[in-house]
Write an enzyme that holds these catalytic residues in place. Structure first.
Site, mmCIF file in Angstrom:
data_model
loop_
_atom_site.group_PDB
_atom_site.id
_atom_site.type_symbol
_atom_site.label_atom_id
_atom_site.label_comp_id
_atom_site.label_asym_id
_atom_site.label_seq_id
_atom_site.Cartn_x
_atom_site.Cartn_y
_atom_site.Cartn_z
ATOM 1 C CD GLU A 296 0.146 -1.332 3.147
ATOM 2 O OE1 GLU A 296 0.432 -1.415 4.351
ATOM 3 O OE2 GLU A 296 0.157 -2.318 2.380
ATOM 4 C CG HIS A 320 -6.097 -5.628 1.654
ATOM 5 N ND1 HIS A 320 -6.678 -6.171 2.771
ATOM 6 C CD2 HIS A 320 -4.807 -5.358 1.990
ATOM 7 C CE1 HIS A 320 -5.792 -6.231 3.744
ATOM 8 N NE2 HIS A 320 -4.637 -5.735 3.292
ATOM 9 C CD GLU A 321 -2.418 -4.030 -0.776
ATOM 10 O OE1 GLU A 321 -1.911 -3.230 0.042
ATOM 11 O OE2 GLU A 321 -2.418 -5.262 -0.585
ATOM 12 C CG HIS A 324 -3.343 -0.935 3.857
ATOM 13 N ND1 HIS A 324 -3.265 -1.106 5.227
ATOM 14 C CD2 HIS A 324 -3.152 -2.166 3.311
ATOM 15 C CE1 HIS A 324 -3.048 -2.386 5.496
ATOM 16 N NE2 HIS A 324 -2.980 -3.050 4.357
ATOM 17 C CD GLU A 343 -2.022 -5.570 6.504
ATOM 18 O OE1 GLU A 343 -3.097 -5.668 5.877
ATOM 19 O OE2 GLU A 343 -0.991 -5.084 6.013
ATOM 20 C CG ASP A 401 9.215 -9.916 7.366
ATOM 21 O OD1 ASP A 401 8.003 -9.626 7.325
ATOM 22 O OD2 ASP A 401 10.030 -9.501 6.531
ATOM 23 C CE1 TYR A 409 -2.836 -8.490 5.042
ATOM 24 C CE2 TYR A 409 -1.524 -9.680 6.660
ATOM 25 C CZ TYR A 409 -1.605 -8.843 5.560
ATOM 26 O OH TYR A 409 -0.451 -8.365 4.983
#
Length: 656
Positions: A296, A320-321, A324, A343, A401, A409
């Site tokens: 995003e 979705h993006e 953001h 998310e 990560d 999400y």
């Protein structure tokens, strides 16, 4: 420095936020307000040469030291206010990098502004940048570079305060032999002018000027440069423009895929929440090595070409993006422990848009698809249960990560759906959402800040009844709970899923029969692509199927060769599901071919697809899988390389 207004009304805002366990910068003492990049892109050396100048607000009395996050950078010189400053790099941490410690020539007073300029080069070890050869692009004529700075990789592209707790505006001058794009507004050359300002692409160098006037966190600073061209979507009369960038050979496909829906999605979200803030909403369709479905980046969403399938079936990635733009880019998680605020909220609102644009059944259907992925992810983290939480207690120096999955999400969006229903439905909840955005736009917040605001709002707009409803919520179980189940049973509209469930049940009941005599292509001829996806996902809930049935699925429905990766991906997962089965052995090499795109020389770089397939393949035959992965490792983005190395137990990379 007078052009930069003091950002903190009480001059203490950063101090009110918790420490960031992934940053070594002293951002509570001095905070970047504007960054100016002067970059020269070196495609041969896989480096950026240049400088960054930080305009900074001093928050501490008698400040004598500034500390930035860096990683794999070659720092050459530092000046403060034009005067040479002493500096040193701290001991390198494998996750956080090396702290750049700068001694100010003169101590700075709280409330003042200082300017810190750092000359440096990136190195080929830079985690943020993926440098592609021309053979790895769609056109095959020129190299390419693109960044991925989320969650903590901007520090490998420039010295910075690499925490989402700090937001800054930025400007950039990028000298490049290929068209250069950034997550900002183009100042020059004109976006709708001749490509590369009329110069020869790949030969002549052009300086691209960008400006981002809205303060954003460091992970949203983005760069891409390659043989890209632009086509603007029809004007909607709004205060923003939208269009698509990609390589010339892919432009018509990309434009067709996104022109119908992108501006419609954006206008619908504006009507629900607040006006779009960033002036431009463009899409950049990257080469296949891009490791995510979308990113995003402000003004310029990066997307994988894998969602360009011709029938617009996967454009919800764009929903979705662009969502953001409000949830993440405007209201930002304070640190990785609260990533779900980005998310979970974005996934929840993405599905609200699906209901508004389509119907409630579409919203429920998306939750059903996501629930299968959530259940799989929760199971994957059985051995590290803290990663099953929404609010993850990261240790200092722990790589966020390592916890990256669909859990923030899907678990987050299910939690918000549960709150919506507990409080009385969408008509009650959406006015709160708008107030939430209006209250925290431009800020970085924690889960506690959000929860306090939620209570505050409904105390004023609902009274004792709504507070009692909120008090009934299992807050600790939702936010800090671990395990394979959600704290509450969440039901979904199954209208669109039921035909897929019924067909899957027929396949389960056909064991012992010749499936080619029972099923035909007409079984799914009336399905939407998402229904085929749910059909395949549902088959995975049954005991492992024999090779005859796996082969028949492919031959009857062509799911192994579907251009829609959301169909081919669950098929290959199903084929490898029984690691010791005849089907898994027979389909192993075809699954490995698919995951690297061997048939069309395009790497399937999205980690959503390649990580589960490599993990499943390794259970079938680790030696074959590792050997295959190592042949293709260098064409994956550095972030994907790190994650796949860990998945396959390659602690020292591929064997030589």
């Amino acid at each position: 420095m007078s052009q930069y207004l003091w950002p903190f009304g009480n001059k203490l805002a950063p101090k009110a936020l918790p420490d960031d366990p992934t940053s070594q910068a002293n951002w509570k003492e001095v905070a970047s307000q504007h960054l100016d990049f002067q970059w020269y892109l070196d495609f041969d050396g896989h480096k950026i040469h240049g400088s960054v100048t930080h305009t900074m607000a001093v928050l501490k009395s008698n400040l004598d030291t500034v500390v930035f996050d860096t990683g794999y950078l070659e720092v050459q010189a530092v000046t403060v206010g034009g005067a040479t400053a002493q500096w040193k790099l701290g001991t390198a941490d494998p996750v956080m990098g090396s702290a750049l410690i700068i001694t100010l020539p003169t101590a700075a007073a709280a409330g003042s502004m200082i300017s810190v300029k750092i000359q440096y080069n990136t190195t080929p070890e830079c985690k943020a940048l993926g440098w592609l050869t021309k053979e790895q692009t769609m056109g095959g004529k020129h190299p390419y570079v693109f960044s991925q700075c989320e969650p903590i990789y901007m520090r490998t592209m420039a010295p910075c305060q690499d925490t989402p707790s700090i937001k800054a505006t930025y400007s950039a001058s990028v000298n490049s032999e290929l068209p250069a794009l950034m997550s900002a507004l183009r100042v020059s050359p004109p976006v709708n002018g001749q490509p590369h300002d009329g110069k020869v692409v790949g030969k002549d160098r052009v300086t691209y000027i960008y400006n981002q006037p809205i303060a954003i966190p460091s992970y949203l600073i983005a760069l891409a440069a390659g043989d890209v061209v632009y086509k603007q979507f029809p004007d909607t009369g709004e205060n923003w423009t939208s269009g698509v960038w990609t390589e010339p050979s892919f432009l018509d496909k990309a434009y067709h895929e996104f022109v119908e829906d992108t501006t419609k999605f954006l206008k619908t979200e504006e009507a629900i929440v607040t006006p779009y803030r960033f002036g431009v909403y463009d899409l950049l369709v990257l080469p296949y090595a891009f490791p995510y479905g979308g990113m995003e980046n402000c003004c310029l969403t990066f997307v994988t070409p894998a969602i360009v399938v011709g029938d617009r079936a996967l454009v919800d990635v764009v929903v979705h993006e662009l969502t953001h733009s409000w949830f993440g880019n405007s209201i930002t998680h304070a640190n990785a422990s609260h990533f779900w605020l980005n998310e979970g909220w974005t996934t929840y609102m993405e599905r609200v848009l699906q209901e508004k644009i389509h119907d409630p059944a579409e919203r429920g259907f998306s939750y059903i698809i996501g629930r299968k992925q959530l259940d799989d992810a929760l199971k994957d983290y059985e051995n590290t249960p803290k990663y099953q939480r929404l609010v993850i207690p990261f240790n200092r120096g722990e790589n966020p990560d390592d916890a990256y999955s669909v859990i923030p999400y899907e678990k987050g969006s299910n939690f918000l759906l549960h709150l919506e229903r507990t409080l009385g439905g969408l008509d009650v909840f959406l006015p709160y959402v708008k107030n939430y955005v209006e209250t925290f736009t431009g800020q970085s917040i924690t889960t506690d800040t959000w929860k306090d605001h939620l209570y505050d709002y409904f105390r004023k707009n609902g009274g004792a009844e709504k507070i009692a409803a909120l008090d009934s919520v299992k807050w600790d179980a939702w936010l800090n709970g671990e395990g394979l189940d959600l704290p509450d049973t969440i039901s979904y509209d199954k209208t669109k899923a039921q035909p897929a469930y019924d067909l899957a049940a027929r396949w389960d009941q056909s064991r012992g029969q010749d499936p080619t005599q029972v099923f035909t292509a007409s079984d799914i001829s009336g399905f939407e692509s998402n229904q085929t996806t749910v059909f395949l996902q549902t088959l995975a809930n049954y005991p492992t199927f024999a090779k005859t049935h796996i082969d028949a699925l492919a031959s009857i429905y062509d799911v192994d060769t579907s251009p829609n990766v959301e169909i081919s991906w669950p098929f290959y997962q199903l084929a490898l599901q029984g690691p010791k089965s005849e089907a898994a052995t027979a389909w192993l090499q075809r699954a490995l071919d698919w995951v690297v795109g061997k048939s069309d020389n395009m790497v399937k770089g999205r980690m959503k697809y390649n990580r589960p397939i490599f993990q499943a393949a390794a259970k079938v035959n680790r030696d074959v899988t590792v050997n295959w992965y190592c042949q293709y490792r260098n064409v994956f983005h550095p972030i994907a390389q790190d994650m796949l190395d860990k998945d396959l137990g390659l602690t020292n990379g591929c064997p030589t």
